[in-house]
Design a protein around this motif. Sequence first.
Motif: not given
Lengths: 246, 246
Positions: A32-54
Motif C-alpha cells: 500500500n505504500w508503493g515501491p521505493i527505489y534508491y538513494r544517491g547518485r544515478l549519474d555515473g559518479t557513484a564509486r560504491v554500490i550499496i545494497i540494503g533490504q527493504d
Amino acid sequence: MAEFDPGPTGAFATHWDNRPSYSAVKARFRMNWGPIYYRGRLDGTARVIIIGQDPAADENVARRILVGAAGQRVQGFLRKLGLAKSYVMVNTFIYGLKGQIDPEAKQISGSAPIKTWRNQLLDMLKTGQTEAVIAFGAGAAQVVDLWPGASGLFVARPLHPSFRDDAQLRTNWNTWLPQLRTRVTPDPGVTPDSTPYAGATFKKSDLADIPARDLPFGVPKWMGTGDMAWRTAPTQIAWKSLAAEG
Amino acid sequence: MAEFDPGPTGAFATHWDNRPSYSAVKARFRMNWGPIYYRGRLDGTARVIIIGQDPAADENVARRILVGAAGQRVQGFLRKLGLAKSYVMVNTFIYGLKGQIDPEAKQISGSAPIKTWRNQLLDMLKTGQTEAVIAFGAGAAQVVDLWPGASGLFVARPLHPSFRDDAQLRTNWNTWLPQLRTRVTPDPGVTPDSTPYAGATFKKSDLADIPARDLPFGVPKWMGTGDMAWRTAPTQIAWKSLAAEG
C-alpha cells in the motif's frame, strides 16, 4: 541553490516504470505504500554500490531508501570511508517486507522476474569506476550471489544496520572498514574518519545525517536527522516533526 | 516514462532559497513542517496563475500545495475550464497558518518582506501568455490587491475551496466559470466540462485527482486522490494509505 535530488531520468526512470509485479507474493509485502527505489547518485559518479533490504516507515515518507535509523548508521559508515556523495543505494525488495529474511523471502528474492529485473538494475549501476559493492545483511548478500555482474568486483558483506545485537554489529563493521578503505577513494575534500566503532552501542556521533542532495525537493530540513516515522496500523503511518523549524 | 515533477530549477530554486524569514511571526504558523511553495508548471507554459492560502497536512506530506480535499476541488474547477496542466499555483503563506485569515494574518501577509518576496515570485510567474489569475479566498484576494503586477490581468476572486458553506461556495464558483471560460484557452485535446456545479454539496464527481505530473518522483499512486493526512498533534501527522496498492 540548496541541493536536492530531482529523481531519475532516462534509463533509470524507464527501468523503474518497468518494475516486476509483486502481486503473486503481496501477502509478504506492504504494497500500500508503493515501491521505493534508491538513494544517491544515478549519474555515473557513484564509486560504491550499496545494497540494503527493504524500505520502512521513514523511507515510505521520504520516498528514498535508507534514510531512517538504519540509513543514518549506513551514512556514518560511509563517512568513515570518506564518502559524502559518490555512492548509490538500492534494496533487495522495492516494497516493505513483512517479517524477516526467511527462506520464503529468499525464494521470492530469487524468483525470475524479481531477480532478473534487479540484476538489470545493478548492471546499470555498475560502471568502470565502481570500486566496491557493500551488501548489508543476508538479503543483500543473496542479491550479490544472484548477480552475475558482481564477478570481478570487490564485495563487502557487513551485517545489516538493523542487526539485533549492536555490539556484534559494530565489531563486524570494524572488520570491513579497513578492507574497504584500501579500495574506496574518498570524495575530494573529505577526510575519512579512521576511528573504529568503539563501545557496544550506537551513539549519535556514530550516525550521520542524510544529505539534502539525496532527498527530494522541498522536504523539511530535519528529514534524515533522526527517527521520524513509524507504522500505527497497516495502512497508517505517524510522521513526527523533529525540529521547531522545518 | 511515468510523469512527475522534479522540482524547481534556476531562478525559482534561487528565489525559494531566499524566502523571507517568518521568525518574528512564528506564533501564527506551523513552522515545524517547513515551507511548501507551489504546484504545477514553472517552465513558462502556465496560462493561469492560481493563488491559494496556506498548506495543510496533505500538503505537508506531498510537499506541493493544493493536493488535499481543497486541492481536489480546485482541480475539478480547472477541469471545468479544460485545464489539465497549463497552470501554476502558489499560496499567500509558505507555512501553514494557525487559525483564520483574520486582521493579524492580513497584516502579516502585507508586511514588507513577505509581500515584496511574494510579488517578485508572482512577477516571475506572469508571462506574455498569462490569461487569468484565480485568487481563491480572502487571503489570496489581498495578495492580488498588494501585487502591482496584477494590473492589466483578468483576476477572478472565487471563494476559497474550504469555505464553510458548500452551497454558497458552489453558487459562487458557478458565477466565475463563464467569465473564466471566455478568457482561458483549454489545453490541447481537453474538452472543458461545461456543466455548472449542481446541488448543494461536493460529490466525488466534482473533484479531480491531482495529476502525477504535479507530484514529486515516486510517490504512491493514490496520492492526491482523497484525504490522506491530518494533524494528530502540533508536531505529528497521521498519514493514511488510500489504496491496497501504492
